[in-house]
Design a protein around this motif. Structure first.
Motif, PDB file in Angstrom:
ATOM      1  N   LYS A  44      40.517  43.289  36.537  1.00 63.30           N
ATOM      2  CA  LYS A  44      40.033  42.573  37.927  1.00 63.30           C
ATOM      3  C   LYS A  44      41.503  42.712  39.134  1.00 63.30           C
ATOM      4  O   LYS A  44      41.854  43.803  39.195  1.00 63.30           O
ATOM      5  N   VAL A  45      40.180  42.410  40.120  1.00 63.81           N
ATOM      6  CA  VAL A  45      41.196  42.777  41.612  1.00 63.81           C
ATOM      7  C   VAL A  45      41.957  42.475  41.384  1.00 63.81           C
ATOM      8  O   VAL A  45      43.357  43.279  42.292  1.00 63.81           O
ATOM      9  N   GLY A  46      42.827  41.469  41.379  1.00 68.00           N
ATOM     10  CA  GLY A  46      44.183  40.652  41.907  1.00 68.00           C
ATOM     11  C   GLY A  46      44.978  41.509  40.705  1.00 68.00           C
ATOM     12  O   GLY A  46      46.926  41.460  40.974  1.00 68.00           O
ATOM     13  N   THR A  47      44.944  41.830  40.162  1.00 68.73           N
ATOM     14  CA  THR A  47      45.870  42.969  39.077  1.00 68.73           C
ATOM     15  C   THR A  47      45.887  44.299  39.264  1.00 68.73           C
ATOM     16  O   THR A  47      46.898  44.832  38.735  1.00 68.73           O
ATOM     17  N   LEU A  48      45.778  44.520  40.362  1.00 70.43           N
ATOM     18  CA  LEU A  48      45.893  46.149  41.041  1.00 70.43           C
ATOM     19  C   LEU A  48      47.440  45.632  42.004  1.00 70.43           C
ATOM     20  O   LEU A  48      47.809  45.079  42.603  1.00 70.43           O
ATOM     21  N   LYS A  49      47.730  46.956  41.148  1.00 70.34           N
ATOM     22  CA  LYS A  49      49.206  47.302  42.501  1.00 70.34           C
ATOM     23  C   LYS A  49      48.555  47.658  43.346  1.00 70.34           C
ATOM     24  O   LYS A  49      47.381  47.652  44.439  1.00 70.34           O
ATOM     25  N   ASN A  50      49.738  46.920  45.366  1.00 68.89           N
ATOM     26  CA  ASN A  50      49.468  47.453  46.614  1.00 68.89           C
ATOM     27  C   ASN A  50      49.502  49.034  46.314  1.00 68.89           C
ATOM     28  O   ASN A  50      48.329  49.648  47.757  1.00 68.89           O
ATOM     29  N   THR A  51      49.938  50.266  46.115  1.00 69.49           N
ATOM     30  CA  THR A  51      49.452  51.014  46.009  1.00 69.49           C
ATOM     31  C   THR A  51      48.318  51.451  45.239  1.00 69.49           C
ATOM     32  O   THR A  51      48.143  52.473  46.340  1.00 69.49           O
ATOM     33  N   THR A  52      47.567  50.981  44.747  1.00 76.27           N
ATOM     34  CA  THR A  52      46.174  51.461  44.110  1.00 76.27           C
ATOM     35  C   THR A  52      45.699  51.207  44.992  1.00 76.27           C
ATOM     36  O   THR A  52      44.485  51.470  45.500  1.00 76.27           O
ATOM     37  N   VAL A  53      45.090  49.575  45.654  1.00 76.42           N
ATOM     38  CA  VAL A  53      44.453  49.532  46.665  1.00 76.42           C
ATOM     39  C   VAL A  53      44.769  50.271  48.179  1.00 76.42           C
ATOM     40  O   VAL A  53      44.114  50.449  48.299  1.00 76.42           O
ATOM     41  N   MET A  54      45.984  50.576  48.328  1.00 74.18           N
ATOM     42  CA  MET A  54      45.850  51.367  49.374  1.00 74.18           C
ATOM     43  C   MET A  54      45.112  52.544  49.536  1.00 74.18           C
ATOM     44  O   MET A  54      44.323  52.797  49.856  1.00 74.18           O
ATOM     45  N   ASP A  55      45.125  53.352  48.088  1.00 71.22           N
ATOM     46  CA  ASP A  55      44.522  54.595  47.607  1.00 71.22           C
ATOM     47  C   ASP A  55      43.335  54.042  47.528  1.00 71.22           C
ATOM     48  O   ASP A  55      42.171  55.217  47.719  1.00 71.22           O
ATOM     49  N   LEU A  56      42.914  52.997  47.000  1.00 65.60           N
ATOM     50  CA  LEU A  56      40.928  52.881  47.004  1.00 65.60           C
ATOM     51  C   LEU A  56      41.275  52.782  48.346  1.00 65.60           C
ATOM     52  O   LEU A  56      39.809  53.552  49.251  1.00 65.60           O
TER      53      LEU A  56
END
Length: 125
Positions: A44-56
């Motif tokens: 789920k989108v809510g389980t992603l870490k902030n670093t992963t969201v920034m990498d995406l």
């Protein structure tokens, strides 16, 4: 709410479905992106870490998606029209371009050529 590439996504939505909501990203490309960042297919989108969201977000900014891709498709169709090729004339008339049947089943091609690809329905020479 999680921001990916400037768009707000619900935390309960799947990452795969969120990526596929962008124009130009389909199932295969989203699967490849998720594999690159080691994201589980049912994450789920809510389980992603902030670093992963920034990498995406960084990965999506390097790709040609949304308005850039739409503009490129319209430029390619405009180039075909300007050359006066068979495909360009079919686009201009709003007819099927890739050899589909026109005797009975033409409404879908007319709708797609007028709306999605920016056709005017007239021949421009």
């Amino acid at each position: 709410m999680v921001f990916i590439f400037g768009i707000n996504f619900n935390e309960a939505s799947l990452v795969k479905r969120s990526l596929e909501s962008f124009y130009g990203i389909g199932p295969k490309v989203s699967q490849r992106i998720m594999a690159r960042f080691h994201i589980h297919p049912w994450a789920k989108v809510g389980t992603l870490k902030n670093t992963t969201v920034m990498d995406l977000t960084a990965e999506l900014s390097n790709m040609k998606i949304e308005n850039d891709l739409r503009r490129e498709v319209q430029d390619n169709i405009r180039r075909l029209r300007d050359m006066g090729s068979y495909r360009g004339r079919r686009h201009a008339m709003g007819l099927p371009v890739r050899g589909q049947r026109t005797r009975t089943q033409i409404t879908t091609a007319r709708r797609l050529n007028k709306i999605e690809r920016g056709g005017t329905g007239r021949i421009q020479m």
